[in-house]
Design a protein around this motif. Structure first.
Motif, PDB file in Angstrom:
ATOM      1  N   PRO A 169       0.803  -1.230   0.000  1.00  0.00           N
ATOM      2  CA  PRO A 169       0.000   0.000   0.000  1.00  0.00           C
ATOM      3  C   PRO A 169       0.837   1.282   0.000  1.00  0.00           C
ATOM      4  O   PRO A 169       0.373   2.322  -0.451  1.00  0.00           O
ATOM      5  N   GLU A 170       2.082   1.190   0.453  1.00  0.00           N
ATOM      6  CA  GLU A 170       2.935   2.384   0.483  1.00  0.00           C
ATOM      7  C   GLU A 170       3.362   2.820  -0.916  1.00  0.00           C
ATOM      8  O   GLU A 170       3.695   3.985  -1.132  1.00  0.00           O
ATOM      9  N   SER A 171       3.327   1.916  -1.895  1.00  0.00           N
ATOM     10  CA  SER A 171       3.777   2.273  -3.243  1.00  0.00           C
ATOM     11  C   SER A 171       2.718   2.034  -4.322  1.00  0.00           C
ATOM     12  O   SER A 171       2.983   2.226  -5.499  1.00  0.00           O
ATOM     13  N   THR A 172       1.533   1.628  -3.921  1.00  0.00           N
ATOM     14  CA  THR A 172       0.458   1.382  -4.872  1.00  0.00           C
ATOM     15  C   THR A 172      -0.307   2.675  -5.127  1.00  0.00           C
ATOM     16  O   THR A 172      -0.546   3.452  -4.209  1.00  0.00           O
ATOM     17  N   ASP A 173      -0.685   2.913  -6.371  1.00  0.00           N
ATOM     18  CA  ASP A 173      -1.392   4.130  -6.748  1.00  0.00           C
ATOM     19  C   ASP A 173      -2.882   3.985  -6.427  1.00  0.00           C
ATOM     20  O   ASP A 173      -3.649   3.405  -7.197  1.00  0.00           O
ATOM     21  N   ALA A 174      -3.270   4.517  -5.295  1.00  0.00           N
ATOM     22  CA  ALA A 174      -4.655   4.389  -4.826  1.00  0.00           C
ATOM     23  C   ALA A 174      -5.642   5.066  -5.771  1.00  0.00           C
ATOM     24  O   ALA A 174      -6.740   4.543  -6.009  1.00  0.00           O
ATOM     25  N   GLU A 175      -5.260   6.205  -6.310  1.00  0.00           N
ATOM     26  CA  GLU A 175      -6.159   6.929  -7.207  1.00  0.00           C
ATOM     27  C   GLU A 175      -6.437   6.123  -8.471  1.00  0.00           C
ATOM     28  O   GLU A 175      -7.575   6.048  -8.941  1.00  0.00           O
ATOM     29  N   GLN A 176      -5.399   5.505  -9.038  1.00  0.00           N
ATOM     30  CA  GLN A 176      -5.585   4.669 -10.237  1.00  0.00           C
ATOM     31  C   GLN A 176      -6.427   3.441  -9.908  1.00  0.00           C
ATOM     32  O   GLN A 176      -7.279   3.052 -10.697  1.00  0.00           O
ATOM     33  N   ASP A 177      -6.187   2.833  -8.748  1.00  0.00           N
ATOM     34  CA  ASP A 177      -7.007   1.683  -8.333  1.00  0.00           C
ATOM     35  C   ASP A 177      -8.471   2.091  -8.223  1.00  0.00           C
ATOM     36  O   ASP A 177      -9.363   1.352  -8.626  1.00  0.00           O
ATOM     37  N   CYS A 178      -8.710   3.272  -7.690  1.00  0.00           N
ATOM     38  CA  CYS A 178     -10.079   3.776  -7.552  1.00  0.00           C
ATOM     39  C   CYS A 178     -10.716   3.979  -8.923  1.00  0.00           C
ATOM     40  O   CYS A 178     -11.870   3.573  -9.138  1.00  0.00           O
ATOM     41  N   LEU A 179      -9.997   4.582  -9.837  1.00  0.00           N
ATOM     42  CA  LEU A 179     -10.538   4.806 -11.180  1.00  0.00           C
ATOM     43  C   LEU A 179     -10.844   3.489 -11.884  1.00  0.00           C
ATOM     44  O   LEU A 179     -11.854   3.375 -12.589  1.00  0.00           O
ATOM     45  N   ARG A 180     -10.000   2.473 -11.689  1.00  0.00           N
ATOM     46  CA  ARG A 180     -10.267   1.151 -12.275  1.00  0.00           C
ATOM     47  C   ARG A 180     -11.543   0.552 -11.665  1.00  0.00           C
ATOM     48  O   ARG A 180     -12.360  -0.043 -12.371  1.00  0.00           O
ATOM     49  N   ALA A 181     -11.699   0.704 -10.361  1.00  0.00           N
ATOM     50  CA  ALA A 181     -12.897   0.182  -9.697  1.00  0.00           C
ATOM     51  C   ALA A 181     -14.146   0.897 -10.217  1.00  0.00           C
ATOM     52  O   ALA A 181     -15.168   0.251 -10.499  1.00  0.00           O
ATOM     53  N   ILE A 182     -14.066   2.196 -10.344  1.00  0.00           N
ATOM     54  CA  ILE A 182     -15.202   2.980 -10.859  1.00  0.00           C
ATOM     55  C   ILE A 182     -15.566   2.514 -12.265  1.00  0.00           C
ATOM     56  O   ILE A 182     -16.740   2.367 -12.598  1.00  0.00           O
ATOM     57  N   VAL A 197     -12.842   2.003   0.743  1.00  0.00           N
ATOM     58  CA  VAL A 197     -11.836   1.095   1.279  1.00  0.00           C
ATOM     59  C   VAL A 197     -11.732   1.337   2.772  1.00  0.00           C
ATOM     60  O   VAL A 197     -11.615   2.476   3.228  1.00  0.00           O
ATOM     61  N   GLY A 198     -11.779   0.249   3.527  1.00  0.00           N
ATOM     62  CA  GLY A 198     -11.703   0.330   4.973  1.00  0.00           C
ATOM     63  C   GLY A 198     -10.492  -0.389   5.526  1.00  0.00           C
ATOM     64  O   GLY A 198      -9.849  -1.185   4.839  1.00  0.00           O
ATOM     65  N   VAL A 199     -10.206  -0.105   6.781  1.00  0.00           N
ATOM     66  CA  VAL A 199      -9.086  -0.705   7.506  1.00  0.00           C
ATOM     67  C   VAL A 199      -9.660  -1.342   8.766  1.00  0.00           C
ATOM     68  O   VAL A 199     -10.418  -0.705   9.507  1.00  0.00           O
ATOM     69  N   ALA A 200      -9.307  -2.590   9.001  1.00  0.00           N
ATOM     70  CA  ALA A 200      -9.792  -3.297  10.182  1.00  0.00           C
ATOM     71  C   ALA A 200      -8.972  -2.905  11.398  1.00  0.00           C
ATOM     72  O   ALA A 200      -7.778  -2.648  11.306  1.00  0.00           O
ATOM     73  N   GLY A 201      -9.623  -2.864  12.519  1.00  0.00           N
ATOM     74  CA  GLY A 201      -8.992  -2.585  13.807  1.00  0.00           C
ATOM     75  C   GLY A 201      -9.970  -3.001  14.873  1.00  0.00           C
ATOM     76  O   GLY A 201     -10.740  -3.934  14.680  1.00  0.00           O
ATOM     77  N   ASP A 209       0.836  -5.776  11.812  1.00  0.00           N
ATOM     78  CA  ASP A 209       2.053  -5.046  11.473  1.00  0.00           C
ATOM     79  C   ASP A 209       1.749  -3.547  11.444  1.00  0.00           C
ATOM     80  O   ASP A 209       1.007  -3.069  10.583  1.00  0.00           O
ATOM     81  N   LEU A 210       2.329  -2.800  12.361  1.00  0.00           N
ATOM     82  CA  LEU A 210       2.042  -1.371  12.506  1.00  0.00           C
ATOM     83  C   LEU A 210       2.371  -0.585  11.231  1.00  0.00           C
ATOM     84  O   LEU A 210       1.589   0.260  10.796  1.00  0.00           O
ATOM     85  N   ALA A 211       3.524  -0.858  10.616  1.00  0.00           N
ATOM     86  CA  ALA A 211       3.914  -0.135   9.401  1.00  0.00           C
ATOM     87  C   ALA A 211       2.935  -0.432   8.252  1.00  0.00           C
ATOM     88  O   ALA A 211       2.546   0.478   7.513  1.00  0.00           O
ATOM     89  N   PHE A 212       2.540  -1.696   8.109  1.00  0.00           N
ATOM     90  CA  PHE A 212       1.577  -2.069   7.067  1.00  0.00           C
ATOM     91  C   PHE A 212       0.236  -1.389   7.317  1.00  0.00           C
ATOM     92  O   PHE A 212      -0.382  -0.848   6.394  1.00  0.00           O
ATOM     93  N   ASN A 213      -0.218  -1.404   8.563  1.00  0.00           N
ATOM     94  CA  ASN A 213      -1.499  -0.780   8.901  1.00  0.00           C
ATOM     95  C   ASN A 213      -1.488   0.711   8.587  1.00  0.00           C
ATOM     96  O   ASN A 213      -2.465   1.245   8.061  1.00  0.00           O
ATOM     97  N   GLU A 214      -0.403   1.389   8.901  1.00  0.00           N
ATOM     98  CA  GLU A 214      -0.320   2.828   8.636  1.00  0.00           C
ATOM     99  C   GLU A 214      -0.297   3.104   7.131  1.00  0.00           C
ATOM    100  O   GLU A 214      -0.955   4.013   6.641  1.00  0.00           O
ATOM    101  N   ALA A 215       0.462   2.298   6.383  1.00  0.00           N
ATOM    102  CA  ALA A 215       0.494   2.457   4.921  1.00  0.00           C
ATOM    103  C   ALA A 215      -0.884   2.163   4.323  1.00  0.00           C
ATOM    104  O   ALA A 215      -1.338   2.861   3.405  1.00  0.00           O
ATOM    105  N   ALA A 216      -1.565   1.145   4.841  1.00  0.00           N
ATOM    106  CA  ALA A 216      -2.902   0.799   4.360  1.00  0.00           C
ATOM    107  C   ALA A 216      -3.885   1.926   4.656  1.00  0.00           C
ATOM    108  O   ALA A 216      -4.741   2.258   3.831  1.00  0.00           O
ATOM    109  N   ARG A 217      -3.754   2.544   5.811  1.00  0.00           N
ATOM    110  CA  ARG A 217      -4.631   3.660   6.181  1.00  0.00           C
ATOM    111  C   ARG A 217      -4.424   4.844   5.226  1.00  0.00           C
ATOM    112  O   ARG A 217      -5.381   5.471   4.778  1.00  0.00           O
ATOM    113  N   LYS A 218      -3.161   5.139   4.888  1.00  0.00           N
ATOM    114  CA  LYS A 218      -2.871   6.229   3.947  1.00  0.00           C
ATOM    115  C   LYS A 218      -3.406   5.901   2.551  1.00  0.00           C
ATOM    116  O   LYS A 218      -3.958   6.755   1.864  1.00  0.00           O
ATOM    117  N   TYR A 219      -3.225   4.650   2.135  1.00  0.00           N
ATOM    118  CA  TYR A 219      -3.754   4.202   0.845  1.00  0.00           C
ATOM    119  C   TYR A 219      -5.278   4.387   0.816  1.00  0.00           C
ATOM    120  O   TYR A 219      -5.829   4.950  -0.132  1.00  0.00           O
TER     121      TYR A 219
END
Length: 125
Positions: free
Chosen positions: A36-49, A57-61, A93-103
């Motif tokens: 998630p730290e290097s994936t283009d969230a905007e492009q993923d969103c446009l593909r989904a649309i 997109v949600g994050v579990a906690g 994984d704290l780093a993964f969770n934070e990157a996923a939240r930003k994504y």
């Protein structure tokens, strides 16, 4: 009411909320975002649309979090739904969770922008 009765009511409400939050997370569809730290969230969103997928997109906690969409439960829950990033949790994984939240925040911002100019949803007719 006595303090004991109020305490019992408060504890019951907290337990019910916890069960509901967990059920929302486990019942939601999952998506995999390996980096998630290097994936283009905007492009993923446009593909989904483009595939008529208007879910956020949600994050579990402890509870389901939809970053960047503070009114999700009041405004979008029934019409757009959510897909949860696989591997996120409050004990993961704290780093993964934070990157996923930003994504998720970037993805959801793009989806909100699209929804502001289009009347679409994933609601079943």
């Amino acid at each position: 009411m006595t303090r004991r009765a109020l305490l019992l009511i408060w504890i019951s409400c907290m337990a019910i909320q916890s069960v509901h939050a967990q059920r929302t997370i486990t019942d939601s569809p999952r998506i995999t975002v390996r980096h998630p730290e290097s994936t283009d969230a905007e492009q993923d969103c446009l593909r989904a649309i483009a595939h008529h997928d208007f879910r956020f997109v949600g994050v579990a906690g402890y509870a389901l979090d939809i970053p960047g969409v503070p009114d999700y439960h009041a405004r979008y829950w029934k019409t757009n739904r959510v897909k949860v990033i696989t591997g996120t949790s409050d004990v993961g994984d704290l780093a993964f969770n934070e990157a996923a939240r930003k994504y998720a925040r970037r993805y959801n911002a793009r989806l909100l922008k699209y929804l502001s100019t289009h009347r679409t949803s994933n609601a079943k007719t």
